[in-house]
Scaffold this motif. Structure first.
Motif, short mmCIF file in Angstrom:
data_model
loop_
_atom_site.label_atom_id
_atom_site.label_comp_id
_atom_site.label_asym_id
_atom_site.label_seq_id
_atom_site.Cartn_x
_atom_site.Cartn_y
_atom_site.Cartn_z
N UNK A 14 21.57 36.48 -47.21
CA UNK A 14 20.14 36.82 -46.78
C UNK A 14 19.83 37.34 -45.44
N UNK A 15 20.82 36.85 -44.61
CA UNK A 15 20.65 37.47 -43.18
C UNK A 15 21.14 38.76 -43.19
N UNK A 61 14.70 41.82 -34.16
CA UNK A 61 14.66 43.34 -33.84
C UNK A 61 16.00 43.42 -32.55
N UNK A 62 16.48 42.16 -32.12
CA UNK A 62 17.71 41.86 -31.28
C UNK A 62 18.74 41.92 -32.31
N UNK A 63 18.62 41.33 -33.33
CA UNK A 63 19.81 41.07 -34.02
C UNK A 63 20.01 42.58 -34.98
N UNK A 64 19.16 43.10 -35.14
CA UNK A 64 19.15 44.55 -35.87
C UNK A 64 19.84 45.49 -35.20
N UNK A 66 22.05 44.73 -32.71
CA UNK A 66 23.31 44.54 -32.59
C UNK A 66 24.05 44.79 -33.85
N UNK A 67 23.10 44.66 -35.10
CA UNK A 67 23.91 44.91 -36.44
C UNK A 67 24.25 46.56 -36.44
N UNK A 68 23.39 47.25 -35.91
CA UNK A 68 23.30 48.60 -35.84
C UNK A 68 24.67 49.09 -34.78
N UNK A 69 24.85 48.48 -34.04
CA UNK A 69 26.00 48.93 -33.09
C UNK A 69 27.37 48.41 -33.46
N UNK A 70 27.16 47.27 -34.29
CA UNK A 70 28.67 46.74 -34.98
C UNK A 70 28.94 47.85 -36.13
N UNK A 71 27.85 48.07 -37.04
CA UNK A 71 28.04 48.98 -38.18
C UNK A 71 28.37 50.19 -37.86
#
Length: 216
Positions: A14-15, A61-64, A66-71
């Motif tokens: 879900x996350x 928003x912060x997690x998104x 970071x997710x963008x950075x990783x992917x």
């Protein structure tokens, strides 16, 4: 209450679905216009699931970011522009690769963190900082090739450095995205990359040619 171990995989999924939804929806309609309901509907999760993983929309928003950075970091690390043996060719190949990524679907090729930082730089510093880490971090990945190209080509930069040029790349790319949105025309972003290609060739004393798709 169900046992946590039973549902842990579902919560993790879900996350990720919420982060993927944020990646897609924010690029289409912006962060302010994106609601928690929008994200939950797109991800196929409940509000309870949202607030289990993120205490607020800003936390998402912060997690998104970071997710963008990783992917995207993994994506660019495996991209073909690293293949040429000559570092200058790698620099041009990066520009050509970014140009080739521009499709006719503007939200599809524009940048999540660029969109975020434009909206929240003065109102959500935690999101701004996470987006900044992503943008500046990606720029840093180009510095080694630019420095090597300077050495191989035997040039003496006048007032610029590998760091400043790598950041200028991001200025042009992000600016091209804004122009494409403003004009509703992806060709404006392609034009920006074509000018960047010519500019870099001039900096390195290489004859600028009409764009052909060939980075050499």
């Amino acid at each position: 209450m169900s046992r946590p171990t039973k549902h842990a995989p579902e919560r993790g999924d879900a996350r990720n679905r919420l982060l993927e939804a944020a990646r897609d929806i924010v690029r289409k309609q912006g962060f302010a216009a994106t609601t928690v309901d929008d994200l939950c509907k797109a991800a196929g999760v409940t509000k309870g699931a949202f607030f289990h993983h993120f205490k607020s929309k800003d936390a998402l928003g912060v997690a998104a970011a970071n997710f963008w950075t990783d992917t995207t970091g993994a994506f660019f690390e495996g991209a073909p522009y690293h293949a040429p043996s000559d570092p200058f060719d790698r620099v041009l190949a990066y520009i050509a690769f970014r140009r080739a990524m521009i499709t006719n679907d503007i939200p599809e090729f524009t940048c999540l963190v660029g969109t975020l930082v434009q909206e929240v730089h003065a109102t959500a510093p935690e999101i701004r900082d996470a987006a900044g880490v992503s943008i500046f971090g990606h720029a840093e990945t180009l510095e080694a090739d630019i420095a090597a190209a300077i050495e191989v080509r035997g040039i003496s930069p006048d007032g610029w450095t590998p760091q400043s040029l790598s950041r200028h790349f991001q200025t042009v790319i992000q600016g091209g995205f804004i122009l494409a949105k403003a004009g509703n025309d992806p060709e404006l972003a392609r034009d920006a990359l074509d000018h960047l290609d010519r500019y870099v060739r001039c900096l390195f004393g290489v004859h600028a040619v009409a764009y052909s798709g060939d980075p050499r």
